[in-house]
Design an enzyme around this catalytic site. Sequence first.
Site, PDB file in Angstrom:
ATOM      1  N   GLU A 141       0.809  -1.234   0.000  1.00  0.00           N
ATOM      2  CA  GLU A 141       0.000   0.000   0.000  1.00  0.00           C
ATOM      3  C   GLU A 141       0.838   1.277   0.000  1.00  0.00           C
ATOM      4  OE1 GLU A 141      -3.820  -1.583   2.539  1.00  0.00           O
ATOM      5  OE2 GLU A 141      -2.032  -1.043   3.674  1.00  0.00           O
TER       6      GLU A 141
HETATM    7  C1  TNX Z   1      -4.220  -4.057   4.792  1.00  0.00           C
HETATM    8  S1  TNX Z   1      -2.626  -6.440   4.361  1.00  0.00           S
HETATM    9  C2  TNX Z   1      -2.927  -3.817   5.232  1.00  0.00           C
HETATM   10  C3  TNX Z   1      -2.708  -3.369   6.608  1.00  0.00           C
HETATM   11  C4  TNX Z   1      -3.986  -3.216   7.358  1.00  0.00           C
HETATM   12  C5  TNX Z   1      -4.906  -4.344   7.005  1.00  0.00           C
HETATM   13  C6  TNX Z   1      -6.177  -4.343   7.788  1.00  0.00           C
HETATM   14  C7  TNX Z   1      -1.570  -5.405   4.159  1.00  0.00           C
HETATM   15  C8  TNX Z   1      -0.361  -5.890   3.568  1.00  0.00           C
HETATM   16  N1  TNX Z   1      -1.828  -4.135   4.508  1.00  0.00           N
HETATM   17  O1  TNX Z   1      -1.976  -2.174   6.617  1.00  0.00           O
HETATM   18  O2  TNX Z   1      -3.703  -3.207   8.716  1.00  0.00           O
HETATM   19  O3  TNX Z   1      -5.220  -4.271   5.648  1.00  0.00           O
HETATM   20  O4  TNX Z   1      -6.911  -5.484   7.543  1.00  0.00           O
END
Ligand code: TNX
Length: 528
Positions: A337
């Site tokens: 992300e």
């Molecule tokens: C996505 S899964 C994220 C996290 C969040 C999570 C909450 C991932 C690699 N990144 O930053 O905490 O969703 O479900």
Amino acid sequence: MRRTLLLKPLLLLCSLLVLTACKQGQNDIEHYPETNLAQENLIPKPLQIKATHSAFGLDQNTGIYTATGFSELGQYLAEKIKWQTNLDLSVNGTSNSNRNILIQKLNDSKLPNKEAYELNISQDSVVISANTAEGAFRGVQTLRQLIPETSNDTLSKNKLWLIPSGKITDYPNFEYRGAMLDVARHFFSVEDVKKYIDLLAYYKINALHLHLTDDQGWRIEIKSWPKLTEIGGSTEVGGGPGGFYTQEEYKDLVAYAAKQHITIIPEVDMPGHTNAASLAYPFLNGNGKEVTPYTGIEVGFSTFDTRKDSVYDFIDDVVREISEMTPGPYFHAGGDESLVTKKEDFNYFISRVDKIVKKHNKRMIGWDEIAHADIDTTAIAQFWSNKDNAKLAVEKGLKVILSPGKKAYLDMKYDSLSKYGLHWAGYIPVDTAYIWTPERYIEGVSKENILGIEAPLWSETITNMEELEYLAFPRVIGHAELGWSTEENRDWEDYKQRLANQTPYLDRMNVKYYPSKLIDWKKSKDSN
Ligand code: TNX
């Protein structure tokens, strides 16, 4: 069936049994009740079980004997038996019994991997055989699960815990069987993490990935960059006090996990999810905005400056200090992300970080987005949401860890009434979490491409152990089975019966599991 008992250990066992038999004469129990080892509530389900329908009577006189090098494991088993039955068993002492437990070391090239073990239970002995301490440790967990909650007080003058007889031959389906805990959004103490480790080890999970840094907090002391914890450690979601592990505490955790054959995988998430680091050292920041403390739960607004050499000097120090304290082979560099990092900057960044991680003798793990960067094939992509990324990783020759958000995310709510959790990937009731096939979850990603599976627990909505347990249990137990047991041995109807019978253990461990209505939970002695 594979013959793995070699002559030498067999002789050792025979002499041990003759010795003890001489002391006490014949086994004093005449009629054992009929048992069925194949029907026991073992999780994960072992590879092969052959029942012989009799029993081993564990009592206060039973002795534990170990091969040289396995005595620590013998002590561990004695402690666990004491905890469960209140029996004080001697380890490598002079047992007064003709019924003993032996943990023996093999040197058998036919055992398929280092976690393989055999468990042979007869009226006279319980024998755990393995090439390695790790294999023997997994066998000890199986034995623990076979000790009944209550004793039989009629067959002998001593209380007896009857262990069904037969033979178990077992080894894992996947090499990597992980859980992840996010200690960045909310901090969890060393004691909390240790309890989680104890629970995971019981179900044969062998990796604990610690998500140590995020926008809301930096949780690991780095001596060369002290403000990371002084400033970055003092925040968490919701404005609580945060916290961090000193290097001594982290080493203590690593050692505690290692004793239970669990590898700690440290994660420093970057280049996104880095607000806390940039708050401590603003030169790291690359999003062009002023950095302020963040205690919300949005993602994707932060990034390191990927074009500054000083940022990589900083990362080198961080990776070096953490790697020096981490005996396991992996360093997780995050990579998810990074929504405000330009694509080419992201790929450039990941490829440089991969080289830094390699320089410190670790293999890089990263979330599936890293597949787009030019990285070494020793790196591992952790699939969480984008199947194309996982396929791309495999095409490039990388192994993958599967953590599908829709199945393996422990922070998803069970249903709309769940007290904690998120639901961006959907609701995940206990059956949905269990019913999937890692080997065929993504087209083009097959068994040989998969290092294993991992169940992540993000902590935006949980602040303490009770809330952690509500989300993790019982679902993480199902993931433990998905990682260990073969596809033929996994079956929801069968699993749900075995899960229902975990209550004596969970209650004794004081685990506040979510009492899903899908499971006909067995009432245990300790529950009220
Ligand atoms: C996505 S899964 C994220 C996290 C969040 C999570 C909450 C991932 C690699 N990144 O930053 O905490 O969703 O479900």
